[in-house]
Design a protein around this motif. Structure first.
Motif, mmCIF file in Angstrom:
data_model
loop_
_atom_site.group_PDB
_atom_site.id
_atom_site.type_symbol
_atom_site.label_atom_id
_atom_site.label_comp_id
_atom_site.label_asym_id
_atom_site.label_seq_id
_atom_site.Cartn_x
_atom_site.Cartn_y
_atom_site.Cartn_z
ATOM 1 N N TYR A 5 31.745 30.518 33.439
ATOM 2 C CA TYR A 5 31.886 31.950 33.693
ATOM 3 C C TYR A 5 32.188 32.606 32.352
ATOM 4 O O TYR A 5 33.239 32.349 31.741
ATOM 5 N N TRP A 7 30.780 35.584 28.971
ATOM 6 C CA TRP A 7 30.113 36.775 28.442
ATOM 7 C C TRP A 7 29.945 36.552 26.943
ATOM 8 O O TRP A 7 30.710 35.771 26.353
ATOM 9 N N HIS A 29 27.258 31.664 34.575
ATOM 10 C CA HIS A 29 27.531 32.769 35.489
ATOM 11 C C HIS A 29 28.038 33.928 34.644
ATOM 12 O O HIS A 29 29.133 33.860 34.077
ATOM 13 N N VAL A 31 29.768 37.179 33.529
ATOM 14 C CA VAL A 31 30.883 38.019 33.951
ATOM 15 C C VAL A 31 30.844 39.252 33.058
ATOM 16 O O VAL A 31 31.326 39.238 31.918
ATOM 17 N N ASP A 32 30.230 40.307 33.551
ATOM 18 C CA ASP A 32 30.029 41.518 32.750
ATOM 19 C C ASP A 32 31.358 42.258 32.623
ATOM 20 O O ASP A 32 31.772 42.996 33.521
ATOM 21 N N GLU A 35 31.473 46.040 33.047
ATOM 22 C CA GLU A 35 31.307 46.563 34.402
ATOM 23 C C GLU A 35 32.471 46.201 35.311
ATOM 24 O O GLU A 35 32.489 46.575 36.478
ATOM 25 N N ASP A 37 33.496 42.980 36.131
ATOM 26 C CA ASP A 37 33.358 41.741 36.908
ATOM 27 C C ASP A 37 34.595 40.851 36.799
ATOM 28 O O ASP A 37 34.871 40.051 37.705
ATOM 29 N N GLN A 38 35.333 40.990 35.711
ATOM 30 C CA GLN A 38 36.509 40.139 35.493
ATOM 31 C C GLN A 38 37.649 40.432 36.455
ATOM 32 O O GLN A 38 38.609 39.649 36.535
ATOM 33 N N LYS A 40 37.081 40.958 39.774
ATOM 34 C CA LYS A 40 36.679 40.592 41.129
ATOM 35 C C LYS A 40 37.541 39.440 41.638
ATOM 36 O O LYS A 40 37.871 38.521 40.874
ATOM 37 N N GLU A 42 37.019 36.814 43.353
ATOM 38 C CA GLU A 42 36.492 35.460 43.204
ATOM 39 C C GLU A 42 36.651 34.949 41.775
ATOM 40 O O GLU A 42 36.831 33.744 41.540
ATOM 41 N N PHE A 43 36.576 35.854 40.786
ATOM 42 C CA PHE A 43 36.793 35.419 39.410
ATOM 43 C C PHE A 43 38.275 35.221 39.127
ATOM 44 O O PHE A 43 38.669 34.289 38.415
ATOM 45 N N ASN A 50 42.315 37.447 34.161
ATOM 46 C CA ASN A 50 41.090 38.260 34.108
ATOM 47 C C ASN A 50 40.428 38.275 32.715
ATOM 48 O O ASN A 50 40.024 39.311 32.200
#
Length: 231
Positions: A5, A7, A29, A31-32, A35, A37-38, A40, A42-43, A50
């Motif tokens: 995971y 970037w 995968h 992780v933007d 945006e 995504d960190q 979320k 599930e992450f 994060n």
């Protein structure tokens, strides 16, 4: 298989390069972080701080999945898993871990602050810019002295070099002239030429901000209130 995971940032590139150097199979995968995504759920189960990178090794110890966050911890784990790029014991191991910790505690945090105040901060604060630029130059000097004694940070090429190299790719943005540090310059170009390093730097190379200014939304996510919300 390792689920990665990540970037395309210096910390992300550490693990991209290590996986390529060690010849491990991995699935990327994205992780933007621009945006959000960190943040979320599930992450956050994998990386509660994060931050990227994080991994889930589906074939961890005793064949059970293992999730890890913090790039230094991941590098040590991968090195021990494969028996590569970190001596198993003795002085060589401790020297490599020392320089890895130097990167984690100094190179990453301080050069990150240098980037922030020189490039990203909405207000140019001369004191902060001078403070962190001077610290960046000091840290390059520490590296240069070490690399005048040894070919690589731990003597042999190791995870300490893999951890440090990606942070020095933006030396111009840190207010540093690479040619002022001839030992670092030699080391940098030697590592840059490694095929596995080149492959690692291509992971998600089509993503990220590509040195473009952040949008207001991205700036808020990365540096504003979104970053500090309780989760």
């Amino acid at each position: 298989m390792i689920d990665l995971y990540t970037w395309p940032t210096p910390n992300g590139h550490k693990i991209h390069i290590a996986l390529e150097e060690m010849g491990l199979a991995y699935a990327v995968h994205a992780v933007d972080i621009g945006e959000g995504d960190q943040f979320k759920p599930e992450f956050l189960k994998i990386s509660p701080n994060n931050r990227i990178p994080a991994i889930v090794d589906q074939d961890g110890p005793k064949g059970k999945p293992l999730s890890l966050f913090e790039s230094g911890a991941i590098l040590i784990y991968l090195a021990e898993k494969t028996g590569q790029l970190l001596a198993p014991s003795g002085n060589a191991r401790y020297i490599a871990v020392t320089w890895l910790m130097f990167q984690m505690g100094n190179i990453g945090p301080m050069l990150g602050q240098t980037h922030h105040f020189r490039t990203y901060a909405p207000e140019k604060i001369p004191y902060a810019i001078e403070r962190y630029t001077n610290e960046a130059k000091r840290l390059y000097g520490v590296l240069d002295r070490r690399l005048g004694e040894a070919e690589y940070l731990a003597g042999d090429y190791s995870i300490a070099d893999i951890a440090t190299f990606p942070w020095l790719r933006s030396w111009e943005r840190q207010g540093v002239t690479l040619s002022d540090h001839r030992n670092v310059e030699r080391w940098f170009h030697t590592i840059e030429a490694r095929p596995a390093v080149q492959r690692g730097l291509q992971v998600l190379a089509d993503r990220g901000n590509k040195q473009q200014p952040f949008t207001d939304r991205q700036r808020e996510i990365l540096f504003g209130r979104t970053q500090y919300e309780r989760r």
